[in-house]
Write an enzyme that holds these catalytic residues in place. Structure first.
Site, PDB file in Angstrom:
ATOM      1  N   ASP A  35       0.836  -1.202   0.000  1.00 36.14           N
ATOM      2  CA  ASP A  35       0.000   0.000   0.000  1.00 36.14           C
ATOM      3  C   ASP A  35       0.868   1.248   0.000  1.00 36.14           C
ATOM      4  O   ASP A  35       2.011   1.204   0.415  1.00 36.14           O
ATOM      5  CB  ASP A  35      -0.862   0.020   1.264  1.00 36.14           C
ATOM      6  N   LYS A  56      -3.754   2.811  -2.776  1.00 37.42           N
ATOM      7  CA  LYS A  56      -5.186   3.115  -2.918  1.00 37.42           C
ATOM      8  C   LYS A  56      -5.525   4.411  -2.215  1.00 37.42           C
ATOM      9  O   LYS A  56      -6.522   4.524  -1.523  1.00 37.42           O
ATOM     10  CB  LYS A  56      -6.029   1.994  -2.308  1.00 37.42           C
ATOM     11  N   MET A 168      -8.974  10.319   8.395  1.00 34.54           N
ATOM     12  CA  MET A 168      -9.443  10.865   7.116  1.00 34.54           C
ATOM     13  C   MET A 168     -10.318  12.109   7.323  1.00 34.54           C
ATOM     14  O   MET A 168     -11.335  12.284   6.651  1.00 34.54           O
ATOM     15  CB  MET A 168     -10.201   9.790   6.316  1.00 34.54           C
TER      16      MET A 168
END
Ligand code: SAH
Length: 244
Positions: A35, A56, A168
């Site tokens: 990742d 991603k 996030m």
């Protein structure tokens, strides 16, 4: 003969925050799917493995999830030892659960190996105790970003009495603030915003609920960052003041 897939947490960034178990699994890996929030220094643990980068990251060019699933399946069916190395913990906002289910449904053996999730690392790096007797009776790990754009239940979280660790959230500070204020959280509730936790470029911005958007903007806060919202967020400052 079928291979096996390990869904492994790489930790928050500092290569020393990898678990011994993760290091051992990496040493035995033949294929590693990496990742993009994973520190490349960790590849020292698997010098002979074939490494495929399958980042991603939200908003950036990324590898479709379906393609990642199929890569894991293909290599496992070739009998390979496959490691899917993900930032933090594979099952904290990391799609580890989805991937394990998808592989399980196709008869592929799958094992989860914990990593230290970014929110826990960020707190320790700043000296913030996420739970503290008499101050915080728990921790809620929440994401501000949902795939279907539904809004987290901020009012409920405001009333829960736990420290909030928000992932996030950088692009949604106004929504988080408004939702928590509407739920009755104090405007001066301490907030710590930690960018690149555990890495040499780590930065921290201390603020409070009503000021956090203005302070984050002035600070040029950018992703990856977590927010720690709760009375514990000032504890490190107090400890430092006492020791000074
Ligand atoms: N599985 C990961 C989380 C992936 S979601 C984990 O357990 O940590 C990606 C979000 O994690 C980022 O938007 C940010 O909120 C957080 N994050 C990841 N690495 C971080 C770091 N080093 N410092 C601060 N936040 C980080």
């Amino acid at each position: 003969m079928s291979g096996k897939v390990w869904l492994v947490g790489a930790g928050p960034g500092d290569p020393e925050l990898l678990t011994l178990k993760a290091a051992k699994v990496l040493q035995g890996a033949e294929v590693v799917l990496l990742d993009d929030l994973v520190n490349s220094q960790l590849l020292e643990h698997c010098p002979r493995a074939r490494v495929l980068r399958v980042g991603k990251r939200g908003g950036c060019r990324s590898t479709p999830q379906d393609f990642i699933h199929r890569l894991m399946l293909r290599y496992a069916r070739q009998g390979r030892r496959v490691v899917r190395l993900k930032g933090g913990d594979p099952c904290i906002f990391g799609r580890g659960g989805e991937e394990a289910e998808w592989l399980g449904a196709r008869g592929i053996e799958c094992e989860l190996v914990n990593g230290i999730t970014a929110g826990l690392a960020a707190a320790s790096q700043c000296g913030i105790p996420l739970t503290l007797r008499g101050i915080s009776r728990g921790v809620s790990l929440v994401t501000a970003h949902t795939q279907d754009d539904s809004v987290p239940n901020w009012p409920a979280l405001a009333q829960g009495g736990t420290t909030l660790v928000v992932y996030m959230g950088v692009a949604r500070l106004a929504d988080i603030r408004d939702g928590l204020l509407a739920g009755g959280m104090r405007a001066n509730m301490p907030v710590a915003m930690i960018e690149n936790a555990s890495l040499p470029q780590q930065r921290e911005c201390r603020s409070n609920l009503s000021r956090m958007l203005a302070d984050a903007t002035a600070f040029h806060l950018s992703s990856p960052a977590v927010l720690i919202i709760g009375d514990v967020a000032t504890r490190a400052e107090q400890a430092l003041a006492r020791s000074a």
